[in-house]
Design a protein around this motif. Structure first.
Motif, PDB file in Angstrom:
ATOM      1  N   GLN A  29       0.815  -1.222   0.000  1.00 28.59           N
ATOM      2  CA  GLN A  29       0.000   0.000   0.000  1.00 28.59           C
ATOM      3  C   GLN A  29       0.845   1.267   0.000  1.00 28.59           C
ATOM      4  O   GLN A  29       0.346   2.336  -0.349  1.00 28.59           O
ATOM      5  CB  GLN A  29      -0.950   0.017   1.201  1.00 28.59           C
ATOM      6  N   GLN A  68      -5.213  -8.215   2.101  1.00 29.03           N
ATOM      7  CA  GLN A  68      -4.562  -6.898   2.005  1.00 29.03           C
ATOM      8  C   GLN A  68      -4.918  -5.990   3.167  1.00 29.03           C
ATOM      9  O   GLN A  68      -4.234  -5.010   3.429  1.00 29.03           O
ATOM     10  CB  GLN A  68      -4.973  -6.218   0.708  1.00 29.03           C
ATOM     11  N   TYR A  69      -6.044  -6.283   3.821  1.00 23.91           N
ATOM     12  CA  TYR A  69      -6.475  -5.446   4.950  1.00 23.91           C
ATOM     13  C   TYR A  69      -6.233  -6.150   6.289  1.00 23.91           C
ATOM     14  O   TYR A  69      -6.828  -5.808   7.300  1.00 23.91           O
ATOM     15  CB  TYR A  69      -7.940  -5.037   4.750  1.00 23.91           C
ATOM     16  N   PRO A 104     -16.669  -0.155  -0.154  1.00 25.58           N
ATOM     17  CA  PRO A 104     -15.546   0.062   0.762  1.00 25.58           C
ATOM     18  C   PRO A 104     -15.770  -0.314   2.239  1.00 25.58           C
ATOM     19  O   PRO A 104     -14.934   0.025   3.073  1.00 25.58           O
ATOM     20  CB  PRO A 104     -15.364   1.579   0.672  1.00 25.58           C
ATOM     21  N   GLU A 116      -8.404 -10.230  -1.542  1.00 24.21           N
ATOM     22  CA  GLU A 116      -8.724  -8.865  -1.103  1.00 24.21           C
ATOM     23  C   GLU A 116      -8.634  -8.741   0.417  1.00 24.21           C
ATOM     24  O   GLU A 116      -8.078  -7.792   0.952  1.00 24.21           O
ATOM     25  CB  GLU A 116     -10.120  -8.465  -1.582  1.00 24.21           C
ATOM     26  N   GLN A 134      -7.728   3.977  -2.108  1.00 22.67           N
ATOM     27  CA  GLN A 134      -7.915   2.568  -2.452  1.00 22.67           C
ATOM     28  C   GLN A 134      -8.674   2.433  -3.776  1.00 22.67           C
ATOM     29  O   GLN A 134      -8.582   1.404  -4.448  1.00 22.67           O
ATOM     30  CB  GLN A 134      -8.683   1.829  -1.342  1.00 22.67           C
ATOM     31  N   ARG A 174      -7.695   8.072   3.312  1.00 30.54           N
ATOM     32  CA  ARG A 174      -6.945   6.858   2.986  1.00 30.54           C
ATOM     33  C   ARG A 174      -7.786   5.933   2.106  1.00 30.54           C
ATOM     34  O   ARG A 174      -7.274   5.244   1.224  1.00 30.54           O
ATOM     35  CB  ARG A 174      -6.503   6.156   4.278  1.00 30.54           C
ATOM     36  N   ALA A 187      -0.380   3.555  -6.505  1.00 28.73           N
ATOM     37  CA  ALA A 187      -1.517   2.705  -6.862  1.00 28.73           C
ATOM     38  C   ALA A 187      -1.244   1.852  -8.099  1.00 28.73           C
ATOM     39  O   ALA A 187      -1.709   0.709  -8.189  1.00 28.73           O
ATOM     40  CB  ALA A 187      -2.765   3.568  -7.099  1.00 28.73           C
ATOM     41  N   ARG A 239      -6.753   1.511  -6.831  1.00 27.33           N
ATOM     42  CA  ARG A 239      -6.218   0.149  -6.675  1.00 27.33           C
ATOM     43  C   ARG A 239      -7.284  -0.881  -7.021  1.00 27.33           C
ATOM     44  O   ARG A 239      -7.031  -1.865  -7.705  1.00 27.33           O
ATOM     45  CB  ARG A 239      -5.709  -0.062  -5.240  1.00 27.33           C
ATOM     46  N   TRP A 240      -8.518  -0.635  -6.511  1.00 28.35           N
ATOM     47  CA  TRP A 240      -9.612  -1.565  -6.844  1.00 28.35           C
ATOM     48  C   TRP A 240      -9.876  -1.554  -8.347  1.00 28.35           C
ATOM     49  O   TRP A 240     -10.098  -2.594  -8.944  1.00 28.35           O
ATOM     50  CB  TRP A 240     -10.879  -1.206  -6.060  1.00 28.35           C
ATOM     51  N   PRO A 251     -12.921  -2.718   4.439  1.00 27.92           N
ATOM     52  CA  PRO A 251     -11.729  -2.092   5.044  1.00 27.92           C
ATOM     53  C   PRO A 251     -12.042  -1.323   6.332  1.00 27.92           C
ATOM     54  O   PRO A 251     -11.175  -1.219   7.217  1.00 27.92           O
ATOM     55  CB  PRO A 251     -11.234  -1.135   3.952  1.00 27.92           C
TER      56      PRO A 251
END
Ligand code: TNX
Length: 510
Positions: free
Chosen positions: A128, A185-186, A462, A182, A490, A486, A132, A493-494, A465
């Protein structure tokens, strides 16, 4: 040297050290220490650790497509110029089992952790911190700068979860894997699979084979269009895929309610021996296993034994929600028989918060799905020493509509915009359930209205996250203004990863 032409103005990083979801515990930027990934960057992992090497390999695979760089993974003892190293030990003592320390200096990036899980978390932060475009699937002509400084980071709660409902509409192993990618990543570390419900049975059980071929076959699922099931081999493959992203699978067999698919498949499970018709509507609370029939417990033990045997993780979820067709007395009788079976096969039981009313052993975990801030049974359970998993439906349910115009989802717990999903504190959300009684948070995604991966993604992003940050980041970092900025980053990126998401008007998407 190619890739080394950083001038005084040339390569300001686009990212700040704090531009990460979940927010890190501590970040100390050092603007003189920005690092640039170059064609000569080497990923060096802890000598002798196969797990560290796997984490390094996954990092290399993530960074190669967009950079076009080789990024060889080595396990040498000696440092290499321009390396990204993933090393075990010698880190800040606060990081524990899942945390990490990330040092970005001019000529190297060092991630240190006590475990491979911690190294993995560190690599997801590093990802992150890159622009991106790093998420693109083909080479981008640009420079790749990471902002300099040190991050020390570790989770607030041990359990950060998501749940997918495979029963109402089946979701294929590939769809589940895409979701796992996915989640990882979080820093989500558990995926709860809701495998059985009134409309379908989605996991192979050898001793009751028609559960899947009939109960999970064609024509099952909501509106009769959600058929399908996981074979044991597919389930095992999902478990190991999840493990490779440091995610533990938590299987759920929902009972004694939500069992019409089993009851309509095996007539002998019914008290009167007559199979009810299969159901494809979205009513709840009408079905119940037959509490006074011995065969019920043979069935349940067979299922628990087989599911436990194919699940390496410590937990097995037995549902227990909305048992409106079961009297309180029968519910108690049922759980008194079934809870010991979970322990017998070596697992720790999870149940929806209704199980708190039967006074189960204190190692059982009630999962709170209510919409209020008071719940006497839950507070009593916490007082007895239970850990609670927090999934309040009006905050954490990813299947609630965002607003009245959301084409998918339900609204029985209200509309849930991104700020609603973010704005609650799991450590004091329910009276009498304090920080120390909370095992963690989970974001369930029920799929009455969701068919394919796009549908899943549109409801999860979203908001996922937001729930992930509540589970990982300390409350001291909680800040909507910071989160929404922030989150905006994202979006691209998505887009690059082909992840569908809801462009909430509350966020200034990049
Ligand atoms: C309630 S939450 C249910 C599910 C539904 C969900 C839909 C819970 C434990 N039970 O059976 O799918 O609402 O939002």
């Amino acid at each position: 040297e190619p890739g080394e032409q950083a001038g005084p103005t040339g390569h300001q990083p686009e990212r700040q050290l704090t531009d990460v979801i979940p927010a890190p515990v501590e970040a100390e930027p050092d603007p003189r220490a920005d690092y640039r990934l170059t064609p000569f960057t080497v990923i060096r992992t802890q000598p002798g650790s196969a797990e560290a090497r796997q984490v390094g390999t996954y990092l290399a695979e993530t960074l190669r497509p967009a950079t076009g760089y080789h990024l060889p993974v080595v396990s040498w003892h000696r440092p290499v110029p321009r390396e990204i190293s993933l090393l075990l030990g010698k880190a800040d003592p606060r990081i524990g089992d899942e945390g990490y320390q990330l040092d970005v200096a001019r000529h190297r990036v060092t991630i240190r952790a006590n475990t491979a899980a911690g190294l993995f978390a560190g690599t997801q932060t590093l990802r992150q911190l890159l622009p991106a475009e790093i998420e693109a699937d083909r080479t981008q002509r640009r420079s790749w700068t990471v902002p300099g400084g040190r991050i020390v980071d570790y989770p607030r709660f041990p359990y950060r979860g998501a749940m997918l409902d495979l029963a109402r509409h089946f979701h294929t192993p590939d769809e589940v894997k895409a979701y796992i990618d996915e989640l990882a990543q979080y820093k989500v570390n558990h995926l709860h699979l809701h495998l059985t419900d009134d409309q379908g049975w989605r996991i192979q059980i050898d001793s009751w084979p028609r559960l899947t071929t009939v109960g999970g076959g064609p024509g099952t699922g909501v509106d009769g269009v959600g058929g399908g099931y996981l074979t044991k081999a597919e389930y095992a493959d999902l478990v190991s895929y999840a493990q490779s992203r440091f995610i533990t699978i938590v299987p759920e067999i929902d009972m004694p309610g939500h069992t019409n698919s089993a009851l309509s498949t095996y007539a002998e499970l019914n008290c009167d021996g007559v199979a009810p018709p299969p159901r494809t509507d979205i009513e709840v609370g009408y079905s119940s296993l037959c509490i006074d029939k011995e065969l019920t417990y043979t069935f349940v033990e067979d299922v628990i034994r087989e599911v436990a045997a194919m699940t390496p993780g410590p937990y097995l979820h037995i549902g227990g929600d909305e048992a409106h067709a079961t009297t309180d007395e029968d519910y108690q009788k049922f759980m008194d028989r079934v809870l010991p079976m979970v322990y017998k096969y070596g697992k720790r039981p999870f149940g929806w918060n209704e199980i708190a009313k039967v006074s189960p052993p204190t190692s059982a975990v009630p999962q709170y799905w209510g919409t209020t801030n008071t719940n006497a049974e839950l507070a009593e359970a916490a007082a007895r020493g239970h850990k609670i998993l927090m999934s309040p439906a009006n905050k954490a349910y990813l299947d609630m509509k965002y607003d009245e115009s959301t084409p998918l989802g339900l609204s029985w717990a209200g509309y849930t915009e991104i700020d609603d999903a973010y704005d609650w504190n799991p450590g004091n959300h329910v009276d009498g359930v304090g920080e120390d009684s909370v095992l963690g948070v989970e974001a369930p995604l029920w799929s009455e209205t969701l068919r394919d991966l796009d549908d899943i993604e549109y409801m999860a992003f979203p908001r996922l996250p937001a729930i992930a940050e509540l589970g990982w980041s300390p409350w001291s970092t909680h800040d909507w203004a910071s989160f929404r900025e922030r989150l905006a980053e994202q979006g691209p990126r998505w887009e690059l990863r082909g992840v569908d998401f809801y462009r909430s008007p509350l966020v200034d998407w990049k």
